[in-house]
Design an enzyme around this catalytic site. Structure first.
Site, short mmCIF file in Angstrom:
data_model
loop_
_atom_site.label_atom_id
_atom_site.label_comp_id
_atom_site.label_asym_id
_atom_site.label_seq_id
_atom_site.Cartn_x
_atom_site.Cartn_y
_atom_site.Cartn_z
N LYS A 104 0.86 -1.19 0.00
CA LYS A 104 0.00 0.00 0.00
C LYS A 104 0.89 1.24 0.00
O LYS A 104 1.96 1.23 0.61
CB LYS A 104 -0.87 -0.06 1.26
CG LYS A 104 -1.89 1.03 1.44
CD LYS A 104 -2.68 0.77 2.73
CE LYS A 104 -3.70 1.83 3.03
NZ LYS A 104 -4.43 1.56 4.28
N SER A 151 -9.42 1.70 3.70
CA SER A 151 -8.59 2.42 2.77
C SER A 151 -7.67 1.52 1.93
O SER A 151 -7.20 1.96 0.89
CB SER A 151 -7.74 3.43 3.54
OG SER A 151 -6.88 2.76 4.46
N SER A 201 -9.34 -0.96 7.84
CA SER A 201 -8.92 -0.77 6.44
C SER A 201 -8.36 -1.99 5.74
O SER A 201 -8.17 -1.95 4.52
CB SER A 201 -7.87 0.33 6.36
OG SER A 201 -8.52 1.56 6.28
N1 GLN Z 1 -12.60 3.69 7.59
C1 GLN Z 1 -11.81 3.97 8.73
C2 GLN Z 1 -11.36 5.41 8.71
O1 GLN Z 1 -11.57 6.07 7.72
C3 GLN Z 1 -10.65 3.03 8.82
C4 GLN Z 1 -9.44 3.47 8.12
C5 GLN Z 1 -8.26 2.62 8.36
O2 GLN Z 1 -8.34 1.57 8.98
N2 GLN Z 1 -7.12 3.10 7.92
O3 GLN Z 1 -10.81 5.89 9.64
#
Ligand code: GLN
Length: 471
Positions: A78, A153, A177
């Site tokens: 990532k 994400s 994420s």
């Molecule tokens: N959807 C969650 C957020 O936007 C999780 C994001 C993540 O785990 N990086 O914070």
């Protein structure tokens, strides 16, 4: 290549000479080209991957015992993970064309075991989001239905695995994420115990929540990669000094005490088919001789607010380093330092990140600190206390990964609050620092796959992955 979807089958084929590492890389590279329109990779390291493959083929030929444990594994990373001399942007304009000065510990550990990194995957900017739409590179599409989001994400990391452009997706999970995109794309996604894998070289979002996580199509591959990435690191003081987890076993005999939370199952936002799927899983487990009991958990409605107060606070602090001076983008023609900060940050950060910086600075401001930040810390302590009690009695908590299947593209951009609320089942593990895995499921009545999530006590990943295999 189609049958080469696990580390062991690839290693077998390489050792018996029915394929070469160059062929393996070639077929993944072909897949990256065929799936170019999905916008999975922000950069493919084609030349480098072939050069490494060639060197590994020679290494195997010279001395078969010399190759590492991840020989045969091709991984995507990532775009929040440092890989020395490679570009790194966290999908943000603020990092401009920044180049990593060193390699993240987790990435270095898999490279040392002869994995090949095929490229950097798209993601939500600074890992903030649930749809992979908040990115400077444009959205990544779900490979199973291109009109839908892949989750986020680490959405592109999930599609990179689901579409067979690599074997392992390395992502990060602050509040779901890795697990949520895994559920949306029909693969496995796991977040280890907080501190299990060093965060050195992972761009920070919420430092007390962030963990590097893995996306794969099978548990054994995940288990090998996890055990290699784990372990203490002098560069990360929060990294646990405990033995790396052993490999998942094929144990079918152990009987476990499993907990589920009725409030979770009866949540008004939960899709009935996903609820049914989780209930079926619990039924199946009972038939196999495990005990499944309902437990009390009266903090459910506090999870999302607590998560967003604390992570936005941590994010606003972490992101203060992007000042237009030290990294990436710097505004032109400014008259003074203040304007340089203001314009560089305004031009560099995207809407979702700005929203979080505003929320974070608000909850940390003198007048509101106690009302929001301190309160949220207190609630976090209650959550941890309750989870400690639960795991002193139970081996696992079973719950859905998400309330819904992958959303149609664009839906959540219009409604960030709904996007935040949808994290209700995944943030629990990060608030407590517990490991959790999303196991892919499907239903005839649903257009897309979904995930059943299993959480376990800290540092019990070996047991968790063995159980996931049983499931
Ligand atoms: N959807 C969650 C957020 O936007 C999780 C994001 C993540 O785990 N990086 O914070």
């Amino acid at each position: 290549m189609s049958q080469l979807t696990s580390l062991s089958t690839i290693q077998q084929a390489l050792r018996d000479g029915s394929t070469t590492m160059v062929d393996v890389v070639q077929s993944y590279i072909n897949r990256t080209k065929e799936t170019d329109h999905l916008n999975i990779y922000v950069e493919v390291f084609e030349e480098e991957a072939f050069a490494k493959a060639k060197a590994l083929d020679e290494k195997l030929e010279k001395d078969p015992s010399s190759v590492g444990q991840l020989f045969g594994a091709v991984a995507s990373i990532k775009d929040v993970l440092c890989y020395k001399d490679h570009k790194l942007t966290a999908a943000s304009n603020i990092l401009g064309s920044f180049t990593a000065q060193f390699t993240a510990t987790a990435v270095q550990r898999i490279l040392d075991e002869d994995a090949i990194i095929i490229g950097r995957t798209n993601c939500d900017e600074f890992a903030m989001g649930s749809t992979n739409e908040h990115t400077r590179y444009g959205p990544t599409l779900n490979g199973l239905d291109e009109s839908r989001v892949p989750g986020g994400s680490s959405g592109a990391a999930a599609v990179s695995v689901e579409r067979d452009t690599c074997l392992i997706g390395v992502g990060s999970d602050t509040g779901g994420s890795v697990r949520q995109p895994a559920a949306f794309c029909g693969i496995y996604g796991m977040k280890p115990t907080y501190g299990r894998i060093s965060r050195y070289g992972l761009i920070a979002y919420g430092s007390s929540f962030d963990q590097i996580g893995l996306l794969t199509k099978d548990i054994d591959t995940m288990s090998v990669a996890l055990s290699i990435m784990s372990g203490s690191d002098p560069m990360d003081a929060t990294c646990l000094n405990v033995e790396a987890p052993g490999l998942a076993s094929a144990d079918q005999e152990s009987k476990y005490k499993i907990a589920y939370i009725p409030e979770v199952m009866n949540h008004p936002g939960l899709k009935p088919e996903i609820k049914m799927g989780c209930e079926e899983t619990l039924e199946k487990l009972k038939k196999q001789g495990h005990s499944c009991e309902a437990i009390e958990f009266d903090l459910l409605s506090y999870l999302v607010p607590t998560y967003y107060v604390l992570t936005t606070a941590e994010a606003s602090s972490n992101l203060s380093r992007y000042d237009g001076i030290r990294y990436g983008h710097r505004a032109d023609d400014v008259k003074d330092l203040e304007e340089l900060y203001e314009r560089s940050r305004s031009e560099g950060f995207g809407t979702e990140v700005k929203r979080r910086i505003m929320m974070g600075t608000f909850v940390l401001s003198v007048g509101y600190f106690d009302a929001y930040f301190t309160k949220a810390q207190q609630v976090r302590t209650l959550i941890i206390k309750r989870l400690t009690e639960v795991f002193s009695e139970y081996d696992f908590i079973v719950l859905p990964t998400t309330t819904d299947i992958a959303w149609p593209s664009g839906e959540m951009i219009k409604d960030p609050i709904s996007m935040y609320l949808a994290d209700v089942y995944t943030v629990l593990a990060n608030l407590g620092g517990y490991p959790a895995i999303s196991i892919p499921k499907s239903s005839d009545n649903l257009a897309m796959p979904y995930g059943v999530q299993v959480m376990s006590d800290k540092c019990t990943e070996e047991k968790l992955l063995s159980f996931a295999k049983q499931l």
